[in-house]
Design a protein around this motif. Structure first.
Motif, PDB file in Angstrom:
ATOM      1  N   PHE A   1       0.835  -1.203   0.000  1.00  9.58           N
ATOM      2  CA  PHE A   1       0.000   0.000   0.000  1.00  9.58           C
ATOM      3  C   PHE A   1       0.866   1.248   0.000  1.00  9.58           C
ATOM      4  O   PHE A   1       0.638   2.190  -0.781  1.00  9.58           O
ATOM      5  CB  PHE A   1      -0.898  -0.035   1.234  1.00  9.58           C
ATOM      6  CG  PHE A   1      -1.732   1.190   1.436  1.00  9.58           C
ATOM      7  CD1 PHE A   1      -2.896   1.366   0.729  1.00  9.58           C
ATOM      8  CD2 PHE A   1      -1.345   2.158   2.333  1.00  9.58           C
ATOM      9  CE1 PHE A   1      -3.667   2.490   0.919  1.00  9.58           C
ATOM     10  CE2 PHE A   1      -2.109   3.285   2.521  1.00  9.58           C
ATOM     11  CZ  PHE A   1      -3.271   3.449   1.813  1.00  9.58           C
TER      12      PHE A   1
ATOM     13  N   GLY B   1       2.418   1.822  -3.311  1.00  9.11           N
ATOM     14  CA  GLY B   1       1.436   2.341  -4.253  1.00  9.11           C
ATOM     15  C   GLY B   1       1.196   3.823  -4.058  1.00  9.11           C
ATOM     16  O   GLY B   1       1.143   4.589  -5.019  1.00  9.11           O
ATOM     17  N   ILE B   2       1.077   4.240  -2.802  1.00  7.77           N
ATOM     18  CA  ILE B   2       0.886   5.664  -2.525  1.00  7.77           C
ATOM     19  C   ILE B   2       2.089   6.463  -3.019  1.00  7.77           C
ATOM     20  O   ILE B   2       1.948   7.525  -3.641  1.00  7.77           O
ATOM     21  CB  ILE B   2       0.702   5.893  -1.014  1.00  7.77           C
ATOM     22  CG1 ILE B   2      -0.593   5.270  -0.525  1.00  7.77           C
ATOM     23  CG2 ILE B   2       0.698   7.372  -0.693  1.00  7.77           C
ATOM     24  CD1 ILE B   2      -1.788   6.109  -0.721  1.00  7.77           C
TER      25      ILE B   2
ATOM     26  N   LEU C   1       1.715   5.791 -14.854  1.00  8.30           N
ATOM     27  CA  LEU C   1       2.357   5.263 -13.646  1.00  8.30           C
ATOM     28  C   LEU C   1       1.507   5.541 -12.416  1.00  8.30           C
ATOM     29  O   LEU C   1       1.511   4.743 -11.473  1.00  8.30           O
ATOM     30  CB  LEU C   1       3.748   5.858 -13.500  1.00  8.30           C
ATOM     31  CG  LEU C   1       4.746   5.109 -14.368  1.00  8.30           C
ATOM     32  CD1 LEU C   1       5.999   5.898 -14.559  1.00  8.30           C
ATOM     33  CD2 LEU C   1       5.057   3.787 -13.715  1.00  8.30           C
TER      34      LEU C   1
ATOM     35  N   LEU D   1      -1.694   5.409 -12.476  1.00  6.79           N
ATOM     36  CA  LEU D   1      -2.678   4.322 -12.516  1.00  6.79           C
ATOM     37  C   LEU D   1      -2.089   3.025 -11.980  1.00  6.79           C
ATOM     38  O   LEU D   1      -2.756   2.264 -11.278  1.00  6.79           O
ATOM     39  CB  LEU D   1      -3.162   4.112 -13.943  1.00  6.79           C
ATOM     40  CG  LEU D   1      -4.101   5.175 -14.480  1.00  6.79           C
ATOM     41  CD1 LEU D   1      -4.479   4.847 -15.894  1.00  6.79           C
ATOM     42  CD2 LEU D   1      -5.326   5.217 -13.628  1.00  6.79           C
ATOM     43  N   MET D   2      -0.816   2.752 -12.328  1.00  9.88           N
ATOM     44  CA  MET D   2      -0.184   1.532 -11.805  1.00  9.88           C
ATOM     45  C   MET D   2      -0.120   1.573 -10.288  1.00  9.88           C
ATOM     46  O   MET D   2      -0.336   0.550  -9.621  1.00  9.88           O
ATOM     47  CB  MET D   2       1.223   1.388 -12.375  1.00  9.88           C
ATOM     48  CG  MET D   2       1.266   1.075 -13.845  1.00  9.88           C
ATOM     49  SD  MET D   2       2.945   0.818 -14.389  1.00  9.88           S
ATOM     50  CE  MET D   2       2.712   0.771 -16.143  1.00  9.88           C
TER      51      MET D   2
ATOM     52  N   GLU E   1      -3.366   0.550  -8.950  1.00 12.21           N
ATOM     53  CA  GLU E   1      -3.552  -0.908  -8.997  1.00 12.21           C
ATOM     54  C   GLU E   1      -2.839  -1.581  -7.833  1.00 12.21           C
ATOM     55  O   GLU E   1      -3.358  -2.534  -7.244  1.00 12.21           O
ATOM     56  CB  GLU E   1      -3.011  -1.466 -10.318  1.00 12.21           C
ATOM     57  CG  GLU E   1      -3.665  -0.913 -11.563  1.00 12.21           C
ATOM     58  CD  GLU E   1      -5.130  -1.252 -11.641  1.00 12.21           C
ATOM     59  OE1 GLU E   1      -5.538  -2.247 -11.056  1.00 12.21           O
ATOM     60  OE2 GLU E   1      -5.870  -0.483 -12.282  1.00 12.21           O
ATOM     61  N   LEU E   2      -1.639  -1.084  -7.484  1.00 10.88           N
ATOM     62  CA  LEU E   2      -0.930  -1.662  -6.332  1.00 10.88           C
ATOM     63  C   LEU E   2      -1.753  -1.493  -5.061  1.00 10.88           C
ATOM     64  O   LEU E   2      -1.867  -2.418  -4.246  1.00 10.88           O
ATOM     65  CB  LEU E   2       0.429  -1.001  -6.156  1.00 10.88           C
ATOM     66  CG  LEU E   2       1.508  -1.324  -7.183  1.00 10.88           C
ATOM     67  CD1 LEU E   2       2.806  -0.662  -6.788  1.00 10.88           C
ATOM     68  CD2 LEU E   2       1.708  -2.809  -7.273  1.00 10.88           C
TER      69      LEU E   2
ATOM     70  N   LEU F   1      -5.003  -1.199  -4.779  1.00  6.61           N
ATOM     71  CA  LEU F   1      -6.167  -2.090  -4.789  1.00  6.61           C
ATOM     72  C   LEU F   1      -5.744  -3.516  -4.478  1.00  6.61           C
ATOM     73  O   LEU F   1      -6.449  -4.253  -3.771  1.00  6.61           O
ATOM     74  CB  LEU F   1      -6.855  -2.015  -6.151  1.00  6.61           C
ATOM     75  CG  LEU F   1      -7.570  -0.703  -6.430  1.00  6.61           C
ATOM     76  CD1 LEU F   1      -8.031  -0.648  -7.862  1.00  6.61           C
ATOM     77  CD2 LEU F   1      -8.741  -0.552  -5.509  1.00  6.61           C
ATOM     78  N   ASN F   2      -4.573  -3.928  -4.983  1.00  3.00           N
ATOM     79  CA  ASN F   2      -4.108  -5.282  -4.694  1.00  3.00           C
ATOM     80  C   ASN F   2      -3.816  -5.465  -3.213  1.00  3.00           C
ATOM     81  O   ASN F   2      -4.099  -6.532  -2.645  1.00  3.00           O
ATOM     82  CB  ASN F   2      -2.861  -5.591  -5.513  1.00  3.00           C
ATOM     83  CG  ASN F   2      -3.197  -6.283  -6.800  1.00  3.00           C
ATOM     84  OD1 ASN F   2      -3.564  -7.435  -6.781  1.00  3.00           O
ATOM     85  ND2 ASN F   2      -3.122  -5.571  -7.891  1.00  3.00           N
TER      86      ASN F   2
ATOM     87  N   ILE G   1     -11.913  -6.461  -7.724  1.00  5.69           N
ATOM     88  CA  ILE G   1     -11.258  -6.728  -9.012  1.00  5.69           C
ATOM     89  C   ILE G   1     -12.125  -6.229 -10.163  1.00  5.69           C
ATOM     90  O   ILE G   1     -11.632  -5.614 -11.114  1.00  5.69           O
ATOM     91  CB  ILE G   1     -10.952  -8.229  -9.147  1.00  5.69           C
ATOM     92  CG1 ILE G   1      -9.867  -8.634  -8.165  1.00  5.69           C
ATOM     93  CG2 ILE G   1     -10.512  -8.560 -10.550  1.00  5.69           C
ATOM     94  CD1 ILE G   1      -9.492 -10.077  -8.233  1.00  5.69           C
TER      95      ILE G   1
ATOM     96  N   ALA H   1     -11.849  -2.564 -10.324  1.00  2.00           N
ATOM     97  CA  ALA H   1     -10.534  -2.155 -10.805  1.00  2.00           C
ATOM     98  C   ALA H   1     -10.470  -2.252 -12.318  1.00  2.00           C
ATOM     99  O   ALA H   1      -9.889  -1.383 -12.982  1.00  2.00           O
ATOM    100  CB  ALA H   1      -9.452  -3.025 -10.169  1.00  2.00           C
ATOM    101  N   ALA H   2     -11.075  -3.307 -12.886  1.00  5.24           N
ATOM    102  CA  ALA H   2     -11.071  -3.440 -14.339  1.00  5.24           C
ATOM    103  C   ALA H   2     -11.823  -2.289 -14.984  1.00  5.24           C
ATOM    104  O   ALA H   2     -11.335  -1.663 -15.939  1.00  5.24           O
ATOM    105  CB  ALA H   2     -11.693  -4.779 -14.729  1.00  5.24           C
TER     106      ALA H   2
ATOM    107  N   ALA I   1      -9.765   0.931 -14.656  1.00  9.00           N
ATOM    108  CA  ALA I   1      -8.613   1.003 -15.551  1.00  9.00           C
ATOM    109  C   ALA I   1      -9.049   1.338 -16.965  1.00  9.00           C
ATOM    110  O   ALA I   1      -8.409   2.157 -17.640  1.00  9.00           O
ATOM    111  CB  ALA I   1      -7.857  -0.319 -15.519  1.00  9.00           C
TER     112      ALA I   1
END
Lengths: 104, 169
Positions: free
Chosen positions: A18, A21-22, A33, A35-36, A39-40, A42-43, A70, A73-74, A77
């Protein structure tokens, strides 16, 4: 603390994920990036849901919530990348600090 | 240390190291491909947590869908051939401080808190059948709403991303 794996181990992994990702969201200039990084994040949230689902006695409810995460998230994205592509067509850049107007 | 523990540490290391590469790499292509390994590592953690269906879903949707989408975004918004694809960073130092504090606080809380862990872990069963049953019974309304959300998001993405016709004057 190399003991048998417990809930805390999973929570710490997801906490570090987390934070990474932040870090990606607030430091990178490129919108993709960012957005990536999302995604981190959310994972890491999903790891928490599933870890509590197994160790917290929640049976499968946590996994059901993770499925919806998930799915969203799709959808997120797809829409966010469409917006980024549109921004690139109009402004010819995807750096988030160069874009300060809604319209050209 | 059992085999389970070694597997956990291996997947955790894969996840965290590749997530670090995603965040700290200067090259956006390296970031995108490291994200692949991050998703793989997270899927491995799901398997260890008795979430086999979610692990497969993670591989199908994240690795197969979202990552390809992100790679398309990278390719379409960077002049890969002519100009370099390195990207800058903003405010690295305050962000590093903030993130260190956040990660330290979170890990400290996770370590100190007395989670109400169930004493006897449920044995590992396949979850696909029960999850499908739950989606069709207790989670029916969110399931249907999610399908509508996916439809709307796809239509909206197609409309937003389509090339605007150049207005002829």
């Amino acid at each position: 603390m190399l003991t048998s794996v417990t809930l805390t181990h999973y929570l710490i992994v997801s906490g570090i994920l987390f934070s990474l990702g932040i870090f990606g969201v607030i430091t990178r200039r490129n919108a993709i990036l960012v957005l990536m990084g999302i995604e981190l994040i959310l994972n890491s949230a999903n790891i928490n849901f599933i870890a509590f689902s197994r160790y917290g006695g929640m049976n499968l409810d946590g996994q059901a919530v993770a499925i919806f995460v998930i799915i969203l998230a799709a959808a997120e994205a797809a829409v966010a990348l469409a917006i980024v592509l549109n921004i690139y067509q109009r402004f010819n850049t995807v750096n988030v600090d160069d874009i300060s107007r809604m319209k050209e | 240390m059992s085999l389970y523990d070694y597997t956990f540490y291996a997947f955790a290391a894969i996840t965290l190291v590749s997530a670090g590469i995603v965040v700290f790499s200067r090259n956006i292509i390296y970031s995108a491909f490291s994200l692949l390994f991050t998703f793989f590592g997270v899927a491995g953690l799901y398997v260890l947590l008795n979430a086999d269906f979610l692990a497969v879903t993670q591989l199908l949707i994240y690795v197969g869908g979202i990552l390809i989408l992100l790679l398309f975004g990278v390719m379409l918004t960077n002049k890969v051939v002519s100009v370099d694809i390195k990207t800058g960073t903003l405010q690295t130092v305050p962000a590093t401080i903030l993130i260190s504090i956040t990660a330290g606080t979170l890990c400290g809380i996770f370590y100190v808190t007395d989670w109400r862990v169930v004493t006897s872990l449920p044995e590992m069963n396949t979850t696909t059948y029960k999850l499908g049953e739950m989606l069709m019974t207790s989670y029916l309304l969110p399931f249907e709403i999610a399908s509508v959300v996916l439809l709307v998001a796809l239509i909206g993405a197609a409309i937003i991303a389509r090339k605007e016709k150049v207005a002829t004057k």
